[in-house]
Design a protein around this motif. Structure first.
Motif, short mmCIF file in Angstrom:
data_model
loop_
_atom_site.label_atom_id
_atom_site.label_comp_id
_atom_site.label_asym_id
_atom_site.label_seq_id
_atom_site.Cartn_x
_atom_site.Cartn_y
_atom_site.Cartn_z
N SER A 21 0.85 -1.35 -0.20
CA SER A 21 -0.51 -0.05 0.22
C SER A 21 0.71 1.61 0.08
O SER A 21 0.63 2.50 -0.71
N GLU A 22 1.93 1.50 0.44
CA GLU A 22 2.79 2.26 1.18
C GLU A 22 3.19 2.71 -1.03
O GLU A 22 3.66 3.79 -1.55
N ARG A 23 3.58 1.69 -1.44
CA ARG A 23 4.47 1.67 -2.50
C ARG A 23 3.30 2.11 -3.55
O ARG A 23 3.49 3.31 -4.43
N ILE A 24 2.58 1.56 -3.57
CA ILE A 24 0.83 2.40 -4.37
C ILE A 24 0.69 3.70 -4.12
O ILE A 24 0.49 4.26 -4.91
N ALA A 25 1.03 4.13 -2.53
CA ALA A 25 0.70 5.41 -2.51
C ALA A 25 1.40 6.79 -2.96
O ALA A 25 1.61 7.52 -3.21
N VAL A 26 2.86 6.29 -2.99
CA VAL A 26 4.05 7.35 -3.96
C VAL A 26 3.66 7.07 -4.83
O VAL A 26 3.52 8.02 -6.08
N ARG A 27 3.30 5.43 -5.39
CA ARG A 27 3.01 6.29 -6.89
C ARG A 27 1.93 6.85 -7.63
O ARG A 27 2.24 7.81 -8.71
#
Length: 372
Positions: free
Chosen positions: A141-147
């Motif tokens: 989810s962190e990766r998706i949020a940054v992306r």
């Protein structure tokens, strides 16, 4: 004057603020909006499980309710449904606090023109309470949020370095305010029968906050007492620690105190403040304590060093903490205390934090090289 924006704020329990850093942040953003010349329409998403009366407004903010818990496993569908509602209601800007519901952001970006600003809340997936699939999901989810966010907020320079190193994205560093902790009226705490000289700490009783190190170090010395406020009964870890250490005459292991007036009294009378957090970023309880001008002994990690500008005292284990306690003299205490309040007044006031948030929400934040 900047144009009026409709801004949805998601990811908290709601308003009025109860116990929590993000909730306090949102409350102060609303207060800032009320007392400024801004004409933005603010909508704050709340958990109806925490606010059964469901008032439609708080100050100048509209409140919308989602029938799920805002914390734990339900935080994922809670944030997801909040995002869907924010898009459906055609908000211009979405401020997402935390990454639990970030899995919906690709869809949001596909069907909506809303500008998404996300505070990723430190390395949430590293916390001890998350294990197995939950930990993997939060990291994803962190990766998706940054992306998929237009802008990313890190609450600490160390978190910003992590985001840059891990994802190649620059983020805006905006911390938390702590001056609300000194602005309230002090309330007497006579019911606790505390000693004249004590060290103080307030935190969730979790392994990542190194409570076991703190109580063991203080139990092994008689220089100063320890007053530690926390939710001891919420976990086996807390119950076990309290059972083992409650018989020590110099340890005062108190149940949670939510009254800011009582916390002000306890903090202002303390000889030193202990901060054991080892995960996350800029911790609200630390910046609150810094405003009291007492010396701070913090767990030695990059987040805490960044927050205190390497000018606090630090520990990494029982022996190093015990050494800090028994060797702390008046001259060092005075200097460190003055340094902490100088940093707090310069960096951690809500007026400054809210101004930075609204500038970013209005796309007036400092432009960063390499940002999306």
């Amino acid at each position: 004057m900047p144009s009026t924006k409709s801004i949805a704020i998601l990811g908290t329990v709601g308003l009025p603020a109860q116990y929590g850093g993000f909730e306090t942040l949102v409350e102060n953003l609303v207060h800032y909006r009320e007392h400024s010349a801004a004409s933005d329409v603010l909508t704050v998403y709340c958990s109806s499980r925490s606010y059964p009366e469901r008032t439609p407004e708080y100050l100048t903010a509209r409140l919308k309710y989602i029938p799920l818990q805002a914390n734990g496993v339900q935080s994922i569908p809670y944030d997801f449904l909040s995002l869907v509602s924010a898009v459906w209601n055609r908000n211009d800007v979405i401020l997402l606090l935390g990454v639990s519901g970030a899995i919906a952001l690709p869809l949001v970006r596909l069907v909506s023109s809303a500008r998404v600003v996300t505070n990723i809340d430190g390395k949430e997936w590293r916390r001890e309470k998350w294990r197995g699939l939950a930990k993997k999901f939060l990291r994803f989810s962190e990766r998706i949020a940054v992306r998929y966010s237009h802008e990313v907020i890190s609450d600490n320079a160390a978190i910003a370095d992590y985001v840059k190193d891990t994802y190649g994205v620059n983020s805006h560093v905006i911390a938390y305010g702590g001056d609300h902790a000194v602005a309230v009226d002090a309330v007497p705490v006579d019911e606790y029968s505390l000693p004249d000289k004590y060290a103080f700490s307030v935190c969730r009783i979790e392994p990542e906050n190194n409570v076991h190190i703190i109580v063991e170090a203080f139990s092994a010395q008689e220089t100063i007492a320890l007053v530690l406020v926390g939710n001891w009964e919420n976990s086996d870890y807390g119950r076990d620690l309290r059972h083992r250490y409650q018989a020590f005459n110099n340890l005062y292991l108190l149940d949670p105190i939510y009254d800011l007036g009582k916390l002000k009294t306890l903090r202002s009378k303390a000889a030193v403040y202990l901060h054991g957090h080892s995960a996350g970023g800029t911790n609200p309880s630390l910046v609150e304590a810094m405003h009291f001008g007492v010396p701070i002994i913090a767990f030695d990690c990059d987040f805490n060093r960044s927050t205190t500008e390497d000018r606090a005292l630090y520990f990494s284990d029982v022996e190093s903490l015990r050494h800090q306690i028994i060797t702390l003299d008046d001259a060092v205490s005075e200097k460190v205390g003055k340094d902490m309040v100088e940093i707090a007044q310069r960096r951690y006031t809500w007026a400054k934090v809210a101004e930075q948030y609204f500038a970013l929400l209005h796309d007036r934040g400092e432009k960063l090289k390499g940002e999306k």
